[in-house]
Design a protein around this motif. Structure first.
Motif, PDB file in Angstrom:
ATOM      1  N   VAL A  84       0.843  -1.194   0.000  1.00 61.30           N
ATOM      2  CA  VAL A  84       0.000   0.000   0.000  1.00 61.30           C
ATOM      3  C   VAL A  84       0.878   1.243   0.000  1.00 61.30           C
ATOM      4  CG1 VAL A  84      -1.872  -1.204   1.211  1.00 61.30           C
ATOM      5  CG2 VAL A  84      -0.189   0.084   2.534  1.00 61.30           C
ATOM      6  N   THR A  85       0.299   2.371  -0.371  1.00 56.92           N
ATOM      7  CA  THR A  85       1.047   3.621  -0.343  1.00 56.92           C
ATOM      8  C   THR A  85       0.790   4.411   0.932  1.00 56.92           C
ATOM      9  OG1 THR A  85      -0.699   4.705  -1.603  1.00 56.92           O
ATOM     10  CG2 THR A  85       1.166   3.824  -2.852  1.00 56.92           C
ATOM     11  N   ASP A  86      -0.341   4.201   1.584  1.00 53.99           N
ATOM     12  CA  ASP A  86      -0.696   4.933   2.805  1.00 53.99           C
ATOM     13  C   ASP A  86      -1.219   3.930   3.836  1.00 53.99           C
ATOM     14  OD1 ASP A  86      -2.078   6.392   4.819  1.00 53.99           O
ATOM     15  OD2 ASP A  86      -2.554   8.006   3.423  1.00 53.99           O
ATOM     16  N   LEU A  87      -0.385   3.611   4.824  1.00 54.54           N
ATOM     17  CA  LEU A  87      -0.762   2.607   5.827  1.00 54.54           C
ATOM     18  C   LEU A  87      -2.012   2.994   6.599  1.00 54.54           C
ATOM     19  CD1 LEU A  87       2.599   1.400   7.427  1.00 54.54           C
ATOM     20  CD2 LEU A  87       0.875  -0.011   6.325  1.00 54.54           C
ATOM     21  N   ASP A  88      -2.115   4.244   7.015  1.00 56.78           N
ATOM     22  CA  ASP A  88      -3.266   4.657   7.818  1.00 56.78           C
ATOM     23  C   ASP A  88      -4.571   4.557   7.033  1.00 56.78           C
ATOM     24  OD1 ASP A  88      -1.712   5.184  10.108  1.00 56.78           O
ATOM     25  OD2 ASP A  88      -1.301   7.239   9.448  1.00 56.78           O
ATOM     26  N   ALA A  89      -4.557   5.016   5.782  1.00 55.10           N
ATOM     27  CA  ALA A  89      -5.764   4.932   4.956  1.00 55.10           C
ATOM     28  C   ALA A  89      -6.108   3.480   4.655  1.00 55.10           C
ATOM     29  CB  ALA A  89      -5.570   5.713   3.656  1.00 55.10           C
ATOM     30  N   ALA A  90      -5.104   2.673   4.343  1.00 49.07           N
ATOM     31  CA  ALA A  90      -5.350   1.261   4.059  1.00 49.07           C
ATOM     32  C   ALA A  90      -5.893   0.552   5.293  1.00 49.07           C
ATOM     33  CB  ALA A  90      -4.067   0.591   3.577  1.00 49.07           C
ATOM     34  N   GLU A  91      -5.364   0.881   6.456  1.00 47.48           N
ATOM     35  CA  GLU A  91      -5.853   0.277   7.691  1.00 47.48           C
ATOM     36  C   GLU A  91      -7.335   0.583   7.901  1.00 47.48           C
ATOM     37  OE1 GLU A  91      -4.046  -0.290  11.940  1.00 47.48           O
ATOM     38  OE2 GLU A  91      -4.695   1.808  11.727  1.00 47.48           O
ATOM     39  N   LYS A  92      -7.718   1.826   7.713  1.00 48.75           N
ATOM     40  CA  LYS A  92      -9.133   2.180   7.850  1.00 48.75           C
ATOM     41  C   LYS A  92      -9.991   1.360   6.896  1.00 48.75           C
ATOM     42  CE  LYS A  92      -8.369   6.890   9.439  1.00 48.75           C
ATOM     43  NZ  LYS A  92      -8.387   8.308   9.094  1.00 48.75           N
ATOM     44  N   GLY A  93      -9.500   1.182   5.674  1.00 55.57           N
ATOM     45  CA  GLY A  93     -10.248   0.422   4.677  1.00 55.57           C
ATOM     46  C   GLY A  93     -10.408  -1.043   5.042  1.00 55.57           C
ATOM     47  N   VAL A  94      -9.312  -1.706   5.468  1.00 55.79           N
ATOM     48  CA  VAL A  94      -9.421  -3.134   5.781  1.00 55.79           C
ATOM     49  C   VAL A  94     -10.235  -3.368   7.047  1.00 55.79           C
ATOM     50  CG1 VAL A  94      -7.321  -3.754   4.525  1.00 55.79           C
ATOM     51  CG2 VAL A  94      -7.189  -3.368   7.004  1.00 55.79           C
ATOM     52  N   PRO A 101      -7.176  -6.336  13.712  1.00 60.58           N
ATOM     53  CA  PRO A 101      -5.748  -6.073  13.946  1.00 60.58           C
ATOM     54  C   PRO A 101      -5.137  -7.189  14.800  1.00 60.58           C
ATOM     55  CG  PRO A 101      -7.114  -4.228  14.700  1.00 60.58           C
ATOM     56  CD  PRO A 101      -8.030  -5.334  14.335  1.00 60.58           C
ATOM     57  N   LEU A 102      -3.952  -7.652  14.419  1.00 64.17           N
ATOM     58  CA  LEU A 102      -3.258  -8.675  15.199  1.00 64.17           C
ATOM     59  C   LEU A 102      -2.049  -8.117  15.920  1.00 64.17           C
ATOM     60  CD1 LEU A 102      -3.312 -11.758  12.790  1.00 64.17           C
ATOM     61  CD2 LEU A 102      -4.795 -11.290  14.750  1.00 64.17           C
ATOM     62  N   ASP A 103      -1.555  -6.981  15.489  1.00 62.80           N
ATOM     63  CA  ASP A 103      -0.336  -6.433  16.068  1.00 62.80           C
ATOM     64  C   ASP A 103      -0.430  -4.915  16.060  1.00 62.80           C
ATOM     65  OD1 ASP A 103       2.208  -5.885  16.931  1.00 62.80           O
ATOM     66  OD2 ASP A 103       3.214  -6.622  15.143  1.00 62.80           O
ATOM     67  N   THR A 104      -0.722  -4.344  17.197  1.00 64.87           N
ATOM     68  CA  THR A 104      -0.876  -2.885  17.275  1.00 64.87           C
ATOM     69  C   THR A 104       0.195  -2.239  18.145  1.00 64.87           C
ATOM     70  OG1 THR A 104      -2.401  -3.117  19.138  1.00 64.87           O
ATOM     71  CG2 THR A 104      -3.373  -3.013  16.923  1.00 64.87           C
ATOM     72  N   GLU A 105       1.204  -3.011  18.534  1.00 65.00           N
ATOM     73  CA  GLU A 105       2.201  -2.504  19.472  1.00 65.00           C
ATOM     74  C   GLU A 105       3.165  -1.496  18.868  1.00 65.00           C
ATOM     75  OE1 GLU A 105       4.066  -5.861  21.292  1.00 65.00           O
ATOM     76  OE2 GLU A 105       2.144  -6.755  21.798  1.00 65.00           O
ATOM     77  N   ASP A 106       3.684  -1.752  17.686  1.00 63.74           N
ATOM     78  CA  ASP A 106       4.718  -0.893  17.110  1.00 63.74           C
ATOM     79  C   ASP A 106       4.187  -0.227  15.854  1.00 63.74           C
ATOM     80  OD1 ASP A 106       6.941   0.376  16.126  1.00 63.74           O
ATOM     81  OD2 ASP A 106       8.230  -1.387  16.147  1.00 63.74           O
ATOM     82  N   ARG A 107       3.736   1.011  15.985  1.00 63.64           N
ATOM     83  CA  ARG A 107       3.162   1.740  14.851  1.00 63.64           C
ATOM     84  C   ARG A 107       4.237   2.430  14.003  1.00 63.64           C
ATOM     85  NH1 ARG A 107      -1.711   0.040  13.897  1.00 63.64           N
ATOM     86  NH2 ARG A 107      -2.437   2.037  13.210  1.00 63.64           N
ATOM     87  N   SER A 108       5.519   2.305  14.377  1.00 61.59           N
ATOM     88  CA  SER A 108       6.583   2.959  13.619  1.00 61.59           C
ATOM     89  C   SER A 108       7.096   2.101  12.467  1.00 61.59           C
ATOM     90  CB  SER A 108       7.749   3.310  14.548  1.00 61.59           C
ATOM     91  OG  SER A 108       8.387   2.129  15.026  1.00 61.59           O
ATOM     92  N   ARG A 109       6.729   0.822  12.435  1.00 59.80           N
ATOM     93  CA  ARG A 109       7.184  -0.067  11.363  1.00 59.80           C
ATOM     94  C   ARG A 109       6.500   0.275  10.043  1.00 59.80           C
ATOM     95  NH1 ARG A 109       5.935  -5.182  14.883  1.00 59.80           N
ATOM     96  NH2 ARG A 109       3.937  -4.564  14.071  1.00 59.80           N
ATOM     97  N   ALA A 110       7.073  -0.212   8.974  1.00 63.20           N
ATOM     98  CA  ALA A 110       6.512   0.006   7.635  1.00 63.20           C
ATOM     99  C   ALA A 110       5.502  -1.079   7.275  1.00 63.20           C
ATOM    100  CB  ALA A 110       7.629   0.045   6.604  1.00 63.20           C
ATOM    101  N   TRP A 111       5.030  -1.859   8.255  1.00 59.31           N
ATOM    102  CA  TRP A 111       4.037  -2.901   8.019  1.00 59.31           C
ATOM    103  C   TRP A 111       3.178  -3.087   9.255  1.00 59.31           C
ATOM    104  CZ3 TRP A 111       4.950  -6.916  11.415  1.00 59.31           C
ATOM    105  CH2 TRP A 111       6.247  -7.009  11.923  1.00 59.31           C
TER     106      TRP A 111
END
Length: 127
Positions: A84-94, A101-111
């Protein structure tokens, strides 16, 4: 020096996910990836024909047990990496489509890691 590339003996046809409801899971992934849902045999096998010619297929598995993630003693079986090009927008969509969500601990990663409605893990990966 790299090893020579062997002559392939096959070409990847489809990736197939076992699930309790193939039509519903195909619709979930169509909402993320686009494509056309094709159900020709009454729902036990459903193809999602993706742009670019690939197929993601879904097979009815009445006793389906979702993989565990993360679990050091159990296998996740497999996962999909979706670029994806925008993690936050893609997250809202999925999430709106029914992902968990299975992993919400580290929001600084690129995945980020999610489960589809049948429990299969997948990652949204920033390109």
């Amino acid at each position: 020096m790299t090893d020579p590339v062997p002559t392939p003996i096959a070409e990847l046809g489809a990736v197939v996910l076992d699930c309790p409801d193939p039509r519903a899971l195909a619709a979930f992934y169509a909402g993320i990836l686009g494509g056309t849902v094709e159900d020709e045999d009454g729902g036990d096998w459903v193809d999602l024909k993706l742009p670019g010619g690939r197929t993601l297929a879904f097979q009815a598995a009445p006793g389906h047990v979702p993989p565990k993630w993360p679990a050091s003693g159990d296998s996740q079986q497999f996962h999909l990496d979706l670029t994806v090009t925008d993690l936050d927008a893609a997250e809202k969509g999925v999430l709106a489509l029914g992902a968990t969500p299975l992993d919400t601990e580290d929001r600084s990663r690129a995945w980020r890691v999610y489960a589809d409605p049948a429990g299969h893990p997948f990652c949204l990966c920033a390109c």
